[in-house]
Design a protein around this motif. Structure first.
Motif, PDB file in Angstrom:
ATOM      1  N   GLY A 183     -30.122  28.105   4.469  1.00  0.00           N
ATOM      2  CA  GLY A 183     -31.141  29.210   4.970  1.00  0.00           C
ATOM      3  C   GLY A 183     -32.298  28.444   5.677  1.00  0.00           C
ATOM      4  O   GLY A 183     -32.242  27.372   5.988  1.00  0.00           O
ATOM      5  N   VAL A 184     -33.429  28.903   5.802  1.00  0.00           N
ATOM      6  CA  VAL A 184     -34.523  28.428   6.512  1.00  0.00           C
ATOM      7  C   VAL A 184     -35.925  28.705   5.807  1.00  0.00           C
ATOM      8  O   VAL A 184     -35.893  29.972   5.203  1.00  0.00           O
ATOM      9  CB  VAL A 184     -34.718  28.810   8.091  1.00  0.00           C
ATOM     10  CG1 VAL A 184     -34.729  30.290   7.964  1.00  0.00           C
ATOM     11  CG2 VAL A 184     -35.742  28.168   8.673  1.00  0.00           C
ATOM     12  N   PHE A 185     -36.870  28.036   5.608  1.00  0.00           N
ATOM     13  CA  PHE A 185     -37.999  28.377   5.262  1.00  0.00           C
ATOM     14  C   PHE A 185     -39.234  28.270   6.229  1.00  0.00           C
ATOM     15  O   PHE A 185     -39.167  27.147   6.795  1.00  0.00           O
ATOM     16  CB  PHE A 185     -38.500  27.485   4.116  1.00  0.00           C
ATOM     17  CG  PHE A 185     -40.165  27.623   3.514  1.00  0.00           C
ATOM     18  CD1 PHE A 185     -40.289  28.462   2.814  1.00  0.00           C
ATOM     19  CD2 PHE A 185     -40.955  26.532   3.960  1.00  0.00           C
ATOM     20  CE1 PHE A 185     -41.560  28.603   2.445  1.00  0.00           C
ATOM     21  CE2 PHE A 185     -42.278  26.788   3.472  1.00  0.00           C
ATOM     22  CZ  PHE A 185     -42.604  27.748   2.858  1.00  0.00           C
ATOM     23  N   GLU A 186     -39.949  29.360   6.369  1.00  0.00           N
ATOM     24  CA  GLU A 186     -41.091  29.268   7.367  1.00  0.00           C
ATOM     25  C   GLU A 186     -42.405  29.354   6.575  1.00  0.00           C
ATOM     26  O   GLU A 186     -42.777  30.352   6.034  1.00  0.00           O
ATOM     27  CB  GLU A 186     -40.735  30.423   8.501  1.00  0.00           C
ATOM     28  CG  GLU A 186     -41.830  30.636   9.400  1.00  0.00           C
ATOM     29  CD  GLU A 186     -41.460  31.587  10.735  1.00  0.00           C
ATOM     30  OE1 GLU A 186     -42.626  31.901  11.218  1.00  0.00           O
ATOM     31  OE2 GLU A 186     -40.353  32.171  10.649  1.00  0.00           O
ATOM     32  N   LEU A 187     -43.232  28.761   7.018  1.00  0.00           N
ATOM     33  CA  LEU A 187     -44.585  28.567   6.562  1.00  0.00           C
ATOM     34  C   LEU A 187     -45.375  29.582   7.147  1.00  0.00           C
ATOM     35  O   LEU A 187     -45.487  29.710   8.462  1.00  0.00           O
ATOM     36  CB  LEU A 187     -45.210  27.156   6.747  1.00  0.00           C
ATOM     37  CG  LEU A 187     -46.593  27.116   5.923  1.00  0.00           C
ATOM     38  CD1 LEU A 187     -46.273  26.788   4.539  1.00  0.00           C
ATOM     39  CD2 LEU A 187     -47.458  25.738   6.338  1.00  0.00           C
ATOM     40  N   THR A 188     -46.150  30.374   6.607  1.00  0.00           N
ATOM     41  CA  THR A 188     -46.968  31.326   7.148  1.00  0.00           C
ATOM     42  C   THR A 188     -48.390  31.179   6.630  1.00  0.00           C
ATOM     43  O   THR A 188     -49.117  31.887   7.140  1.00  0.00           O
ATOM     44  CB  THR A 188     -46.377  32.783   6.532  1.00  0.00           C
ATOM     45  OG1 THR A 188     -46.518  32.884   5.010  1.00  0.00           O
ATOM     46  CG2 THR A 188     -44.987  33.185   6.892  1.00  0.00           C
ATOM     47  N   ASP A 189     -48.655  30.441   5.857  1.00  0.00           N
ATOM     48  CA  ASP A 189     -50.308  30.172   5.491  1.00  0.00           C
ATOM     49  C   ASP A 189     -50.314  28.722   5.224  1.00  0.00           C
ATOM     50  O   ASP A 189     -49.702  28.243   4.041  1.00  0.00           O
ATOM     51  CB  ASP A 189     -50.674  31.102   4.180  1.00  0.00           C
ATOM     52  CG  ASP A 189     -51.806  30.966   3.821  1.00  0.00           C
ATOM     53  OD1 ASP A 189     -52.694  30.317   4.612  1.00  0.00           O
ATOM     54  OD2 ASP A 189     -52.536  31.302   2.983  1.00  0.00           O
ATOM     55  N   SER A 190     -51.238  27.952   5.843  1.00  0.00           N
ATOM     56  CA  SER A 190     -51.140  26.686   5.805  1.00  0.00           C
ATOM     57  C   SER A 190     -51.958  26.249   4.451  1.00  0.00           C
ATOM     58  O   SER A 190     -52.920  26.698   4.258  1.00  0.00           O
ATOM     59  CB  SER A 190     -52.107  26.089   7.082  1.00  0.00           C
ATOM     60  OG  SER A 190     -52.268  24.555   6.995  1.00  0.00           O
ATOM     61  N   LEU A 191     -51.531  25.232   3.949  1.00  0.00           N
ATOM     62  CA  LEU A 191     -52.085  24.540   2.914  1.00  0.00           C
ATOM     63  C   LEU A 191     -52.791  23.003   3.028  1.00  0.00           C
ATOM     64  O   LEU A 191     -52.868  22.395   2.321  1.00  0.00           O
ATOM     65  CB  LEU A 191     -51.203  24.294   1.500  1.00  0.00           C
ATOM     66  CG  LEU A 191     -50.866  25.704   0.983  1.00  0.00           C
ATOM     67  CD1 LEU A 191     -49.682  25.541  -0.272  1.00  0.00           C
ATOM     68  CD2 LEU A 191     -51.837  26.591   0.117  1.00  0.00           C
ATOM     69  N   ALA A 192     -53.148  22.928   4.371  1.00  0.00           N
ATOM     70  CA  ALA A 192     -53.448  21.715   4.770  1.00  0.00           C
ATOM     71  C   ALA A 192     -54.714  20.971   4.008  1.00  0.00           C
ATOM     72  O   ALA A 192     -54.875  19.995   3.907  1.00  0.00           O
ATOM     73  CB  ALA A 192     -53.802  21.600   6.365  1.00  0.00           C
ATOM     74  N   ASP A 193     -55.315  22.222   3.429  1.00  0.00           N
ATOM     75  CA  ASP A 193     -56.627  21.780   2.776  1.00  0.00           C
ATOM     76  C   ASP A 193     -56.477  20.875   1.765  1.00  0.00           C
ATOM     77  O   ASP A 193     -57.293  20.151   0.850  1.00  0.00           O
ATOM     78  CB  ASP A 193     -57.684  22.909   2.630  1.00  0.00           C
ATOM     79  CG  ASP A 193     -58.308  23.366   3.957  1.00  0.00           C
ATOM     80  OD1 ASP A 193     -58.208  22.601   5.020  1.00  0.00           O
ATOM     81  OD2 ASP A 193     -58.827  24.540   4.059  1.00  0.00           O
ATOM     82  N   TYR A 194     -55.224  21.324   1.145  1.00  0.00           N
ATOM     83  CA  TYR A 194     -54.866  20.918  -0.339  1.00  0.00           C
ATOM     84  C   TYR A 194     -53.655  19.867  -0.253  1.00  0.00           C
ATOM     85  O   TYR A 194     -53.452  19.048  -1.462  1.00  0.00           O
ATOM     86  CB  TYR A 194     -54.211  22.304  -1.036  1.00  0.00           C
ATOM     87  CG  TYR A 194     -55.365  23.108  -1.297  1.00  0.00           C
ATOM     88  CD1 TYR A 194     -55.977  23.128  -2.422  1.00  0.00           C
ATOM     89  CD2 TYR A 194     -55.260  24.304  -0.649  1.00  0.00           C
ATOM     90  CE1 TYR A 194     -56.813  24.177  -2.590  1.00  0.00           C
ATOM     91  CE2 TYR A 194     -56.185  25.276  -0.855  1.00  0.00           C
ATOM     92  CZ  TYR A 194     -57.164  25.237  -1.892  1.00  0.00           C
ATOM     93  OH  TYR A 194     -58.044  26.208  -2.006  1.00  0.00           O
ATOM     94  N   THR A 195     -53.113  19.820   0.859  1.00  0.00           N
ATOM     95  CA  THR A 195     -51.758  18.839   0.815  1.00  0.00           C
ATOM     96  C   THR A 195     -51.661  18.219   2.438  1.00  0.00           C
ATOM     97  O   THR A 195     -51.773  18.807   3.295  1.00  0.00           O
ATOM     98  CB  THR A 195     -50.454  19.297   0.215  1.00  0.00           C
ATOM     99  OG1 THR A 195     -49.392  18.297   0.345  1.00  0.00           O
ATOM    100  CG2 THR A 195     -50.037  20.423   1.072  1.00  0.00           C
ATOM    101  N   ARG A 196     -51.091  16.855   2.284  1.00  0.00           N
ATOM    102  CA  ARG A 196     -50.895  16.580   3.689  1.00  0.00           C
ATOM    103  C   ARG A 196     -49.288  16.412   3.666  1.00  0.00           C
ATOM    104  O   ARG A 196     -48.821  15.835   4.817  1.00  0.00           O
ATOM    105  CB  ARG A 196     -51.148  15.132   3.488  1.00  0.00           C
ATOM    106  CG  ARG A 196     -50.583  13.950   2.569  1.00  0.00           C
ATOM    107  CD  ARG A 196     -51.295  12.435   2.658  1.00  0.00           C
ATOM    108  NE  ARG A 196     -50.746  11.737   1.730  1.00  0.00           N
ATOM    109  CZ  ARG A 196     -50.021  10.830   2.105  1.00  0.00           C
ATOM    110  NH1 ARG A 196     -49.449  10.689   3.385  1.00  0.00           N
ATOM    111  NH2 ARG A 196     -49.173   9.799   1.036  1.00  0.00           N
ATOM    112  N   ALA A 197     -48.654  17.264   2.850  1.00  0.00           N
ATOM    113  CA  ALA A 197     -47.307  17.544   2.988  1.00  0.00           C
ATOM    114  C   ALA A 197     -46.849  18.303   4.339  1.00  0.00           C
ATOM    115  O   ALA A 197     -47.459  19.252   4.478  1.00  0.00           O
ATOM    116  CB  ALA A 197     -46.530  18.163   1.964  1.00  0.00           C
ATOM    117  N   ASP A 198     -46.167  17.824   5.245  1.00  0.00           N
ATOM    118  CA  ASP A 198     -46.032  18.564   6.440  1.00  0.00           C
ATOM    119  C   ASP A 198     -45.476  19.987   6.512  1.00  0.00           C
ATOM    120  O   ASP A 198     -45.837  20.648   7.064  1.00  0.00           O
ATOM    121  CB  ASP A 198     -45.064  17.737   7.453  1.00  0.00           C
ATOM    122  CG  ASP A 198     -44.877  18.123   8.836  1.00  0.00           C
ATOM    123  OD1 ASP A 198     -45.723  18.207   9.576  1.00  0.00           O
ATOM    124  OD2 ASP A 198     -43.688  18.763   9.124  1.00  0.00           O
TER     125      ASP A 198
END
Length: 426
Positions: free
Chosen positions: A88-103
């Protein structure tokens, strides 16, 4: 005599229609071969000395075919042996960039390839799907920064707090060693004896005795990462996180009498349901949710969040939905993909880290041993289902079935060979 019977027949040019006992082809692309690529003129009869034999030692075709058959089986998983997987596929809908540097958790709209394996815990490979049992919900994400595995269950807690008890838990839950039953269920004297002497297990047991352990479908199961992990941002600040999978199909289970009837009629009920849903285009989906909390919040909890027998109520720390998982493709080969896929809790990417949960640390330690035992080589990451989709560069080499090795003269670091000296730390 039938018409034309006196005419010679050129059997070599005849082409069958699929029902013949001996089927041939003139298409080189479809020619059957040995594992060495040697074309086969006869794969159904062994070489014999004379009409009645005996068989000849020189028959390398017979030797190879029997040899491969004799070695087809690999050890099944000690737990989670009965599983079923899909792509399958995972699609990010809400960024957690403030919490993690995981792309994978930073760029909204980014799609990441995944492979998910559902399973029962206690039953052997041939057991039934609808046993009253915990279900595994393991997700492998092939991210741009390497493979990230969320190796979870469909229940948010676990039986024990410390990995040193895990062998005893599994021994107690699996079939009793003298009689080899019951399997695929933990409702037997050994397990209840263990549970009676393990007070921390009773939270999990209450879940097991609920309808959560007889789901109607893999598609209607929740998933939980169970442990507390950490998200680490670009500045090095960390935040505790617990991972949740919320089924868009709703949470559904069956009653015990339904499970008994279904198991008798179709022991493959769950795997058939998932296969047919995906084949028909009814792709199941789950939302990925996170519970985020800091050390101050953790200190105010009336329990230790690093104890995997506890959960953090969602009314105290709400679940934030950040992405969607869609299963949209069945496997091409069950063994190559579902059976050989290797998950490990230690597979994390930059921006995700471990907490101090001792059970999590024990799992990190244990999984590689299991994968070496089952797959026979430290090179199991070379298998397509386990191989990262990003570049892999290091100085690790050799071992059984190595499909890649460092090129050039250098297989160590540090070294003095500059750009020709191979990969460097980032």
């Amino acid at each position: 005599m039938p018409a034309g019977a006196d005419q010679p027949t050129n059997y070599a040019e005849q082409q069958g229609h699929g029902g013949e006992t001996r089927q041939t082809t003139s298409d080189a692309a479809l020619t059957m071969t040995t594992q060495q690529g040697i074309p086969l003129a006869d794969a159904q009869n062994s070489l014999k000395a004379g009409l009645r034999g005996p068989a000849l030692l020189e028959d390398f075709i017979l030797r190879e075919k029997i040899f491969h058959f004799d070695h087809e089986r690999i050890p099944e998983r000690v737990v989670h042996a009965r599983g079923y997987g899909a792509h399958g596929v995972f699609e990010l809908t809400d960024s957690l960039a403030d919490y993690t540097r995981a792309d994978v958790l930073s760029t909204v709209g980014q799609q990441t390839e995944v492979f998910v394996r559902f399973s029962t815990v206690a039953g052997n490979k041939g057991s039934r799907d609808l046993a009253r049992d915990v279900r595994g919900f393991a997700v492998k994400m092939y991210t741009k920064q390497g493979n990230w595995d969320i190796v979870g269950n469909n229940i948010p807690v676990f039986f024990i707090q410390d990995a040193i008890k895990f062998p005893d838990l599994v021994h107690a839950a699996k079939q009793e060693p003298d009689r080899a039953f019951p399997q695929a269920q933990t409702a037997h004297d050994n397990f209840w004896d263990f549970a009676s002497l393990t007070p921390e297990a009773w939270h999990m047991i209450m879940w097991i005795m609920s309808d959560r352990t007889i789901p109607r479908s893999f598609r209607t199961m929740e998933g939980f990462g169970v442990h507390s992990f950490r998200l680490v941002n670009a500045e090095g600040r960390s935040t505790f996180v617990k991972f949740h999978w919320k089924p868009r199909q709703g949470l559904q289970s069956v009653l015990w009498n339904e499970a008994v009837k279904i198991s008798g009629a179709d022991p493959d009920y769950h795997r058939r349901d998932l296969w047919e849903a995906i084949e028909s285009g009814d792709f199941p989906q789950w939302d990925l949710g996170v519970q985020l909390f800091d050390q101050e919040t953790a200190d105010k909890l009336p329990f230790d969040h690093l104890d995997s027998t506890k959960l953090i109520p969602e009314e105290d720390v709400p679940v934030r939905i950040v992405g969607t998982l869609t299963l949209n493709r069945n496997v091409d080969n069950f063994f190559a993909e579902t059976e050989q896929v290797a998950y490990c809790t230690q597979n994390i990417v930059p921006g995700i880290d471990f907490s101090d949960d001792p059970l999590l640390h024990g799992r990190n330690f244990s999984y590689l041993d299991t994968q070496l035992k089952r797959l026979g080589s430290p090179n199991f990451t070379h298998l397509p289902i386990n191989a990262p989709r990003c570049p892999v560069m290091n100085f690790q080499q050799d071992g059984h079935m190595a499909m890649r090795n460092p090129k050039g003269r250098v297989n160590y670091e540090p070294n003095s060979w500059g750009a020709e000296g191979g990969p460097r730390e980032n």
